[in-house]
Scaffold this active site. Structure first.
Site, PDB file in Angstrom:
ATOM      1  N   ASN A  40       0.810  -1.219   0.000  1.00 57.62           N
ATOM      2  CA  ASN A  40       0.000   0.000   0.000  1.00 57.62           C
ATOM      3  C   ASN A  40       0.843   1.269   0.000  1.00 57.62           C
ATOM      4  O   ASN A  40       0.344   2.353   0.298  1.00 57.62           O
ATOM      5  CB  ASN A  40      -0.905   0.030   1.236  1.00 57.62           C
ATOM      6  CG  ASN A  40      -1.904  -1.101   1.286  1.00 57.62           C
ATOM      7  OD1 ASN A  40      -1.898  -1.905   2.220  1.00 57.62           O
ATOM      8  ND2 ASN A  40      -2.763  -1.204   0.288  1.00 57.62           N
ATOM      9  N   ASN A  67      -2.260  -8.305  -2.070  1.00 56.19           N
ATOM     10  CA  ASN A  67      -3.229  -8.357  -3.164  1.00 56.19           C
ATOM     11  C   ASN A  67      -3.112  -7.184  -4.130  1.00 56.19           C
ATOM     12  O   ASN A  67      -3.587  -7.259  -5.273  1.00 56.19           O
ATOM     13  CB  ASN A  67      -4.660  -8.439  -2.617  1.00 56.19           C
ATOM     14  CG  ASN A  67      -5.012  -7.286  -1.700  1.00 56.19           C
ATOM     15  OD1 ASN A  67      -4.330  -7.054  -0.700  1.00 56.19           O
ATOM     16  ND2 ASN A  67      -6.067  -6.570  -2.001  1.00 56.19           N
ATOM     17  N   HIS A  68      -2.465  -6.097  -3.712  1.00 54.88           N
ATOM     18  CA  HIS A  68      -2.240  -4.967  -4.616  1.00 54.88           C
ATOM     19  C   HIS A  68      -0.864  -5.044  -5.293  1.00 54.88           C
ATOM     20  O   HIS A  68      -0.307  -4.027  -5.687  1.00 54.88           O
ATOM     21  CB  HIS A  68      -2.368  -3.644  -3.850  1.00 54.88           C
ATOM     22  CG  HIS A  68      -3.752  -3.366  -3.345  1.00 54.88           C
ATOM     23  ND1 HIS A  68      -4.859  -3.419  -4.161  1.00 54.88           N
ATOM     24  CD2 HIS A  68      -4.202  -3.042  -2.107  1.00 54.88           C
ATOM     25  CE1 HIS A  68      -5.948  -3.144  -3.445  1.00 54.88           C
ATOM     26  NE2 HIS A  68      -5.571  -2.912  -2.198  1.00 54.88           N
TER      27      HIS A  68
END
Length: 261
Positions: A40, A67-68
């Site tokens: 993030n 997940n990013h």
């Protein structure tokens, strides 16, 4: 071997928190190796090369994702040359880079592995149990400390995973939810465990994001994007993992929570 693991670093405030507190924490807890979750870091989603290098300049030794991992497609431009970056091991899509890396610190090997969970997650992944089991079989003759970042939504899933691999890795630390759990402990066969390390970012927001933008979308159904503030009180969530260099078992694990001025 004392390892410091930072929870998800969120945006500019998160990067600033690492800059302000990392060296102090290294000195206070006599840290040998630093890991941080960086999925993030860049405007709340993904990690560009500039920010990857910024974290390394502050003293971070290894950076995991989640997940990013591909939210900034520019990662493809540098991931194969990023020797300190670990993307999720079990993603089905070939994005380059490695999902598990070995580092050497004072003659001791430290393996860092990144896995994506499956419950409530949208990404297409290989079952994390199968991915880690295969990795452990491939590296069974490797005498290394092994830290696993399990990036997942469901606390129960992470706990199950911890029990299944207890004694096979040095520590399993959960990331992704941005809320630090109070269950840091050593499992019966010597694996350090915490369901979620938490986050590093804006203390007065929601999960590191500007709170009104999150409230407007979550509570009132507006379709606006989550926003980030450039300045806020800095929150640090981390864990210290002390691992025996001979047995590779966890001797101690405890959480850290710091709130800036």
């Amino acid at each position: 071997m004392r390892i410091l693991f930072f929870g998800d670093i969120v945006g500019k405030v998160g990067r600033s928190a690492i800059k302000h507190y990392l060296s102090k924490l290294i000195d206070k807890y006599q840290i040998d190796f630093v890991i941080a979750n960086g999925e993030n870091v860049t405007h709340g989603k993904g990690l560009i090369e500039k920010h990857y290098n910024e974290l390394l300049s502050y003293g971070v030794d290894a950076i995991t994702l989640g997940n990013h991992y591909y939210s900034k497609n520019r990662i493809a431009e540098y991931i194969d040359d990023a020797d300190c970056l670990i993307r999720p091991l079990n993603v089905e899509k070939n994005i380059g880079g490695l999902g598990s890396r070995v580092f050497e610190v004072n003659g001791v090997l430290i393996r860092v592995t990144n896995l994506l969970g499956v419950s409530f997650m949208k990404e297409e992944v290989i079952q994390p149990y199968l991915s880690l089991k295969e990795l452990l079989e491939e590296t069974k003759d490797e005498d290394s400390i092994h830290i696993v970042d399990y990036h997942g939504e469901a606390t129960g899933e992470k706990i199950c995973f911890g029990y299944v691999f207890d004694g096979q890795v040095s520590a399993i630390v959960g990331t992704h939810t941005h809320v630090q759990t109070s269950d840091a402990h050593i499992l019966e066969n010597g694996t350090g465990y915490i369901s979620d390390v938490g986050m590093c970012g804006a203390y007065n927001g929601v999960l590191g994001f500007e709170r009104n933008s999150v409230i407007n979308k979550t509570v009132f159904g507006n379709e606006a994007r989550f926003e980030l503030k450039d300045q806020d009180q800095e929150l640090i969530n981390a864990v210290v993992i002390d691992v025996d260099e001979v047995s590779k078992k966890c001797k101690e694990i405890f959480s850290i929570k710091l709130i800036g001025e």
